[in-house]
Design a protein around this motif. Structure first.
Motif, PDB file in Angstrom:
ATOM      1  N   VAL A 283       1.045  -1.457   0.173  1.00 42.04           N
ATOM      2  CA  VAL A 283       0.043   0.332  -0.421  1.00 42.04           C
ATOM      3  C   VAL A 283       0.908   1.705  -0.158  1.00 42.04           C
ATOM      4  O   VAL A 283       1.947   1.498   1.082  1.00 42.04           O
ATOM      5  CB  VAL A 283      -1.258   0.042   1.598  1.00 42.04           C
ATOM      6  CG1 VAL A 283      -1.801   1.489   1.175  1.00 42.04           C
ATOM      7  CG2 VAL A 283      -2.124  -1.062   1.554  1.00 42.04           C
ATOM      8  N   VAL A 284       0.534   2.184  -0.885  1.00 46.74           N
ATOM      9  CA  VAL A 284       1.656   3.372  -0.932  1.00 46.74           C
ATOM     10  C   VAL A 284       0.478   4.456  -1.436  1.00 46.74           C
ATOM     11  O   VAL A 284      -1.050   4.454  -1.447  1.00 46.74           O
ATOM     12  CB  VAL A 284       2.048   3.548  -2.032  1.00 46.74           C
ATOM     13  CG1 VAL A 284       3.382   2.046  -2.353  1.00 46.74           C
ATOM     14  CG2 VAL A 284       1.749   3.511  -3.626  1.00 46.74           C
ATOM     15  N   ILE A 285       1.207   5.427  -0.155  1.00 37.94           N
ATOM     16  CA  ILE A 285       0.132   6.778  -0.334  1.00 37.94           C
ATOM     17  C   ILE A 285       0.056   7.514  -1.734  1.00 37.94           C
ATOM     18  O   ILE A 285       1.872   8.105  -2.475  1.00 37.94           O
ATOM     19  CB  ILE A 285       0.467   8.043   0.293  1.00 37.94           C
ATOM     20  CG1 ILE A 285      -0.058   7.165   2.156  1.00 37.94           C
ATOM     21  CG2 ILE A 285      -0.448   9.606   0.368  1.00 37.94           C
ATOM     22  CD1 ILE A 285       0.299   8.193   3.090  1.00 37.94           C
ATOM     23  N   THR A 286      -0.079   8.015  -2.848  1.00 32.90           N
ATOM     24  CA  THR A 286      -0.396   8.705  -4.479  1.00 32.90           C
ATOM     25  C   THR A 286      -0.567  10.453  -3.840  1.00 32.90           C
ATOM     26  O   THR A 286      -2.157   9.781  -3.573  1.00 32.90           O
ATOM     27  CB  THR A 286      -0.748   8.161  -5.433  1.00 32.90           C
ATOM     28  OG1 THR A 286      -0.335   7.048  -5.316  1.00 32.90           O
ATOM     29  CG2 THR A 286      -0.612   8.858  -6.516  1.00 32.90           C
ATOM     30  N   SER A 287      -0.400  11.794  -3.873  1.00 33.89           N
ATOM     31  CA  SER A 287      -1.262  12.680  -3.674  1.00 33.89           C
ATOM     32  C   SER A 287      -1.788  13.283  -4.883  1.00 33.89           C
ATOM     33  O   SER A 287      -1.199  12.911  -6.137  1.00 33.89           O
ATOM     34  CB  SER A 287       0.516  14.206  -3.526  1.00 33.89           C
ATOM     35  OG  SER A 287       0.612  14.086  -4.164  1.00 33.89           O
ATOM     36  N   GLN A 288      -3.035  13.773  -4.380  1.00 34.90           N
ATOM     37  CA  GLN A 288      -2.431  15.214  -5.115  1.00 34.90           C
ATOM     38  C   GLN A 288      -2.315  15.321  -5.780  1.00 34.90           C
ATOM     39  O   GLN A 288      -1.009  16.220  -5.216  1.00 34.90           O
ATOM     40  CB  GLN A 288      -4.151  15.963  -5.183  1.00 34.90           C
ATOM     41  CG  GLN A 288      -4.457  16.746  -5.675  1.00 34.90           C
ATOM     42  CD  GLN A 288      -5.224  16.284  -6.755  1.00 34.90           C
ATOM     43  OE1 GLN A 288      -5.254  15.997  -7.559  1.00 34.90           O
ATOM     44  NE2 GLN A 288      -6.756  16.706  -6.626  1.00 34.90           N
ATOM     45  N   PHE A 289      -1.874  16.045  -7.525  1.00 33.30           N
ATOM     46  CA  PHE A 289      -1.490  16.474  -8.276  1.00 33.30           C
ATOM     47  C   PHE A 289      -1.527  18.069  -7.732  1.00 33.30           C
ATOM     48  O   PHE A 289      -2.270  18.674  -6.681  1.00 33.30           O
ATOM     49  CB  PHE A 289      -1.389  16.612  -9.614  1.00 33.30           C
ATOM     50  CG  PHE A 289      -2.536  17.641 -10.155  1.00 33.30           C
ATOM     51  CD1 PHE A 289      -2.762  18.563 -10.554  1.00 33.30           C
ATOM     52  CD2 PHE A 289      -4.143  16.223 -10.293  1.00 33.30           C
ATOM     53  CE1 PHE A 289      -4.088  19.019 -10.877  1.00 33.30           C
ATOM     54  CE2 PHE A 289      -5.265  16.730 -10.491  1.00 33.30           C
ATOM     55  CZ  PHE A 289      -5.317  18.246 -10.905  1.00 33.30           C
TER      56      PHE A 289
END
Length: 236
Positions: free
Chosen positions: A118-124
């Motif tokens: 599981v990884v966090i993908t940030s909003q651009f």
């Protein structure tokens, strides 16, 4: 699926965005996940709630997607969950980060019981320091997941501003608005090269940072984004 298969064959990591509220229900989600696995060998997915106006069924949040159990069952090896460096007025109408922080902590617990990474993908967004401050802050809360930084792919400035406003990008959208005041820059497509270089320099100087890699949002189209990525790889 053809595009996903082609990009996978070229060595790109393909991560479909799955807004929960866009599905009529579990079966439609299952069918799509099967397609990605069987036709394009995709093993990553970004789990999102989606816009409140787009609700089509009983799946309303990323947790509803998780609770189906389909991702582990179908062999998805990496699951991305959303990070909001500038907060989210949809989730925290009061302007705080209470709910988005609580959601990330809950997803940390999920990470302990899933077979997937599981990884966090940030909003651009468009300010490096905002990203770095957010990454530091959530770590102090005990959120220890790897972070993939969302970058907006090459796009016309007008297109990018439209997407930024629609997606709730916060104060950093002013960077784009300031750029739009310059006629010469307004006519040129935006590229995330400067942000990428600054973040790479930060990671080089801070190797223990949980920031791991970029996640491209192809707002100006998939092909321009792929071409930009190829150029960056050749330059390294």
């Amino acid at each position: 699926m053809e595009t996903a298969r082609r990009l996978r064959n070229e060595g790109f990591s393909v991560t479909p965005h799955l807004p929960a509220r866009s599905f009529t229900g579990r079966q439609e989600l299952k069918d799509l996940l099967h397609q990605y696995r069987n036709e394009a060998d995709v093993t990553h997915a970004l789990l999102l709630a989606g816009g409140a106006q787009s609700t089509r069924g009983d799946l309303l949040s990323s947790f509803d997607l998780i609770d189906t159990g389909l991702f582990d069952k179908l062999g998805y090896r990496q699951l991305h969950v959303a990070g909001h460096p500038e907060g989210s007025r949809d989730i925290d109408p009061d302007g705080s980060t209470q709910n988005v922080d609580a959601a990330l902590l809950r997803k940390c617990e999920f990470a302990k019981r899933t077979d997937a990474r599981v990884v966090i993908t940030s909003q651009f967004l468009f300010e490096v320091q905002t990203l770095l401050d957010w990454a530091s802050r959530i770590e102090t809360l005990g959120i220890d997941l790897p972070i993939h930084i969302g970058l907006a792919g090459p796009a016309k400035l007008q297109t990018l501003i439209k997407y930024a406003i629609a997606c709730g990008v916060g104060p950093s959208v002013k960077v784009l608005q300031k750029r739009a005041l310059s006629l010469s820059r307004l006519l040129l497509p935006y590229e995330p090269t400067e942000m990428a270089q600054k973040l790479e320099a930060y990671k080089f100087a801070n190797p223990s940072s949980r920031i791991e890699r970029f996640h491209m949002f192809p707002l100006g189209g998939i092909e321009p984004t792929v071409q930009w990525c190829r150029q960056q790889m050749k330059a390294q």
